[in-house]
Design an enzyme around this catalytic site. Structure first.
Site, PDB file in Angstrom:
ATOM      1  N   HIS A   3       0.843  -1.201   0.000  1.00  0.00           N
ATOM      2  CA  HIS A   3       0.000   0.000   0.000  1.00  0.00           C
ATOM      3  C   HIS A   3       0.878   1.251   0.000  1.00  0.00           C
ATOM      4  O   HIS A   3       1.030   1.938   1.016  1.00  0.00           O
ATOM      5  CB  HIS A   3      -0.942  -0.006   1.208  1.00  0.00           C
ATOM      6  CG  HIS A   3      -2.056  -0.989   1.084  1.00  0.00           C
ATOM      7  ND1 HIS A   3      -2.045  -2.199   1.746  1.00  0.00           N
ATOM      8  CD2 HIS A   3      -3.208  -0.958   0.369  1.00  0.00           C
ATOM      9  CE1 HIS A   3      -3.145  -2.875   1.455  1.00  0.00           C
ATOM     10  NE2 HIS A   3      -3.875  -2.147   0.621  1.00  0.00           N
ATOM     11  N   HIS A  48       1.019   1.397  -5.708  1.00  0.00           N
ATOM     12  CA  HIS A  48      -0.363   0.917  -5.708  1.00  0.00           C
ATOM     13  C   HIS A  48      -1.327   2.040  -6.083  1.00  0.00           C
ATOM     14  O   HIS A  48      -2.274   1.823  -6.851  1.00  0.00           O
ATOM     15  CB  HIS A  48      -0.710   0.365  -4.322  1.00  0.00           C
ATOM     16  CG  HIS A  48      -2.166   0.025  -4.142  1.00  0.00           C
ATOM     17  ND1 HIS A  48      -2.789  -0.992  -4.834  1.00  0.00           N
ATOM     18  CD2 HIS A  48      -3.128   0.596  -3.356  1.00  0.00           C
ATOM     19  CE1 HIS A  48      -4.061  -1.049  -4.473  1.00  0.00           C
ATOM     20  NE2 HIS A  48      -4.294  -0.093  -3.586  1.00  0.00           N
ATOM     21  N   HIS A  56      -6.999   7.246  -2.578  1.00  0.00           N
ATOM     22  CA  HIS A  56      -7.853   6.266  -1.896  1.00  0.00           C
ATOM     23  C   HIS A  56      -7.136   5.511  -0.771  1.00  0.00           C
ATOM     24  O   HIS A  56      -7.783   4.970   0.127  1.00  0.00           O
ATOM     25  CB  HIS A  56      -8.423   5.264  -2.910  1.00  0.00           C
ATOM     26  CG  HIS A  56      -7.490   4.153  -3.271  1.00  0.00           C
ATOM     27  ND1 HIS A  56      -6.465   4.311  -4.177  1.00  0.00           N
ATOM     28  CD2 HIS A  56      -7.405   2.872  -2.834  1.00  0.00           C
ATOM     29  CE1 HIS A  56      -5.801   3.180  -4.300  1.00  0.00           C
ATOM     30  NE2 HIS A  56      -6.345   2.282  -3.493  1.00  0.00           N
ATOM     31  N   ASP A  57      -5.795   5.433  -0.786  1.00  0.00           N
ATOM     32  CA  ASP A  57      -5.047   4.783   0.299  1.00  0.00           C
ATOM     33  C   ASP A  57      -4.002   5.728   0.878  1.00  0.00           C
ATOM     34  O   ASP A  57      -2.965   5.281   1.404  1.00  0.00           O
ATOM     35  CB  ASP A  57      -4.368   3.505  -0.199  1.00  0.00           C
ATOM     36  CG  ASP A  57      -5.293   2.292  -0.131  1.00  0.00           C
ATOM     37  OD1 ASP A  57      -6.182   2.278   0.727  1.00  0.00           O
ATOM     38  OD2 ASP A  57      -5.133   1.374  -0.960  1.00  0.00           O
ATOM     39  N   ASP A 116      -9.270  -1.367  -7.253  1.00  0.00           N
ATOM     40  CA  ASP A 116      -8.423  -1.495  -6.072  1.00  0.00           C
ATOM     41  C   ASP A 116      -7.972  -2.938  -5.861  1.00  0.00           C
ATOM     42  O   ASP A 116      -6.883  -3.180  -5.313  1.00  0.00           O
ATOM     43  CB  ASP A 116      -9.195  -0.990  -4.843  1.00  0.00           C
ATOM     44  CG  ASP A 116      -8.329  -0.851  -3.615  1.00  0.00           C
ATOM     45  OD1 ASP A 116      -7.101  -0.677  -3.754  1.00  0.00           O
ATOM     46  OD2 ASP A 116      -8.879  -0.914  -2.495  1.00  0.00           O
TER      47      ASP A 116
END
Length: 636
Positions: A339, A343, A379-380, A487
């Site tokens: 992550h 990614h 998103h992460d 994802d």
């Protein structure tokens, strides 16, 4: 109606691409130039190019007469239109990077109506309307410029006849269908063209414009971002000036392309890798290497520029660069094996594929596309390399802050919007209050939907929705499912990419398992490095998570895009014999998107099954040796 092609070259509208030239004086020169009816090679049925040189020799002008209008392109060199020179100057070359502070020339475009254009744009007289034939058998194709004029004239006539009560229902239906198809054709054509990454001007005949103008157009309008795509030994590629004008986006595109000289500069190795950006199995690892460990910065910038978001929402280039750099730093904060910024870039590129290659972008507004791309990038953001369950079980501060609910996802969103509040990173500074609220709501919905604990409920809800006779898919739920699928999509990519991602993810899981052992917590699934069956876990992940998710996502996209596809089909037909809704329903049943992930999932699962068989045999031999009291061979 046409949200992505709003620059329709209305009347005397003109655009100065560098924002510094004197528009009034340029326009005066252009109108003088138009008085000379020079000839040239035709670009189309009624298009001709005219060439002019200003008296002072300081400007280079090119006049394109198309569909009753004259489009005058005036290119002035650095130093202004009145710079004295002994011979006609060459048009300005593409601007250098901002840090070089070069002088920039200017490009001014003005549209003038010819006598034919003026007569057609005037309201029709009663005599013209009386002579109108409402027969629909011999009308021009709906995607041609003449179709707009015909449709407008017929609509005026229909209004007059309706007031008189003299119009047959069948004639009214056929003509309204034709007018609707014309509008749909213009809308679809423009949105697709704005999405086209390879929208270079082309097919300009060598003698249609002066060679200097041709060279200037080639070097300027075949560029992406501010980086030169062609090498010195490559010929410039063009793709129809006339087509761009018909699409009604010429001025807007010129403004966006030429002002892109102020944008961030891309290393040539990054430009080379980004040429494959539209591929399903894009190699983000190659981008990471070419970008010196900054894939989010370059890929995020490329996508937002490619979709026109920088221009549309007036995002200052330096602010966007700052934002993406800070986002990249946040992804690298905890040095996660999986992550991380790689990614983030991979998910953003996969979302781009879904938007562009399936046609989903044509269903979304500009703001929705903007929100989708930003959600994919953040998103992460600041992921800790541990799962939500680990935060809850360990009682982390983040879990306490968000009450054990979607702990990481809430943090990603909150941290990203806190960053945007920074003046140097506020990419949303020019959004209206309503636009900001819509943008924020969409990003929150999308990122929260990446919480795996919502996975099965999300799929169940979408399946139920698609099973309805007339499913109406909410846009927020649609893009949320797309982001969630992207994802978890690495098992649906090419094997070499998928295997590398799998090893990185397992490394991260095992590091969490080590922390759980230290804290005396039970191991989370797949986190015990001594008891994890890698091949079997990936087969189960594909069979029960990824494959069903991609299947539901594909069904949803076909449901959404089927009507758009049928509209495109209808726009190419002028017969008007069948009702639009029936044609749309029939085409919708046949419409299918490309699914490159299907073959990848099949291949990857086959390889994992072979590996699982080998692993099982190795474990069986080991158990047999232990049972027989023999020790396995050891390395010396």
């Amino acid at each position: 109606m046409m949200r992505r092609g709003k620059a329709l070259l209305e009347g005397s509208r003109q655009g100065s691409v560098d924002g510094n030239s004197n528009l009034a004086s340029d326009k005066e020169l252009v109108h003088k130039c138009n008085s000379d009816p020079g000839g040239g090679r035709a670009l189309g049925a009624d298009a001709r190019a005219q060439r002019h040189r200003s008296v002072s020799g300081a400007l280079r002008k090119c006049v394109l007469t198309l569909d009753g209008y004259s489009y005058v392109i005036v290119a002035s060199p650095p130093g202004g239109a009145g710079a004295p020179r002994e011979e006609a100057p060459r048009p300005p070359p593409p601007a250098a990077p901002r840090n070089g502070s070069p002088k920039q020339g200017a490009l001014t475009i003005v549209r003038r109506s010819s006598s034919r254009g003026k007569s057609e744009t005037c309201p029709p007289t009663d005599e013209q309307l009386d002579q109108l034939d409402l027969d629909t058998e011999h009308l021009p194709a709906v995607d041609t410029p003449d179709a707009c004029d015909k449709a407008a004239l017929r609509l005026r006539y229909l209004l007059r006849q309706l007031n008189r009560g003299e119009i047959p229902a069948e004639t009214l239906q056929k003509n309204l269908q034709y007018a609707a198809k014309v509008l749909e054709a213009v809308y679809i054509d423009e949105t697709k063209r704005l999405a086209d990454e390879d929208d270079e001007l082309s097919e300009v005949q060598p003698d249609a414009v002066p060679p200097e103008v041709r060279e200037w157009l080639a070097s300027t309008f075949t560029r992406q971002l501010a980086t030169a795509k062609r090498k010195s030994d490559e010929k410039p590629k063009f793709r129809s000036v006339a087509h761009a004008i018909r699409a009604g986006i010429f001025v807007d595109r010129i403004y966006r392309r030429v002002t892109s000289t102020a944008l961030m500069q891309f290393p040539q190795d990054v430009v080379r890798v980004l040429k494959t950006l539209d591929e399903w199995s894009f190699d983000v690892f190659a981008l990471h290497e070419a970008a010196a460990g900054q894939p989010v910065k370059y890929l995020g910038y490329e996508l937002l520029n490619r979709y026109g978001m920088i221009h549309k929402f007036k995002v200052p280039p330096t602010i966007l660069e700052n934002f993406l750099s800070r986002i990249e730093e946040g992804y690298c904060k905890f040095h996660n094996p999986y992550h991380n910024n790689l990614h983030a870039a991979d998910v953003a590129q996969t979302v781009h594929y879904m938007l562009c290659q399936t046609g989903l972008m044509n269903w979304l507004s500009d703001l929705e596309i903007f929100a989708t791309l930003v959600a994919a990038v953040v998103h992460d953001f600041e992921h800790t390399g541990t799962t939500n369950n680990f935060h809850v079980m360990s009682g982390s501060d983040t879990a306490l802050l968000y009450n054990d609910r979607a702990v990481l996802e809430n943090h990603h969103i909150s941290a990203a919007f806190r960053l945007i509040r920074d003046e140097d990173c506020n990419i949303l500074q020019n959004l209206s209050r309503d636009e900001f609220r819509e943008f924020r709501t969409l990003v929150i919905d999308m990122v929260l939907a990446t919480d795996m604990s919502f996975h099965f409920q999300q799929l169940k809800n979408m399946r139920s929705l698609l099973s309805l006779a007339e499913p109406g898919v909410d846009k927020s739920k649609a893009v949320s499912l797309v982001l969630h699928c992207c994802d978890i999509s690495h098992p649906a990519k090419r094997w070499d990419l998928h295997h590398r991602w799998t090893m990185s993810l397992l490394d991260e899981f095992f590091l969490q398992g080590d922390k759980e052992r230290e804290l005396g917590l039970p191991f989370s699934p797949l986190c015990d490095r001594n008891n994890t069956l890698v091949a079997e876990s990936q087969i189960g992940f594909i069979d029960f998570i990824v494959e069903p998710s991609m299947g539901v996502c594909a069904d949803m996209l076909e449901c959404i895009l089927g009507p758009l596809h049928s509209s495109s089909k209808n726009s190419t037909s002028t017969s008007g014999q069948e009702p639009i809704n029936e044609e749309a329903a029939e085409t919708h049943k046949k419409f299918k998107i490309k699914k490159p992930w299907v073959a990848c999932l099949t291949d990857n699962k086959k390889i994992w099954k072979e590996q699982a068989t080998k692993d099982a045999e190795a474990r069986a031999r080991l158990e047999e040796e232990e049972t027989n009291g023999t020790s396995p061979p050891t390395e010396e």
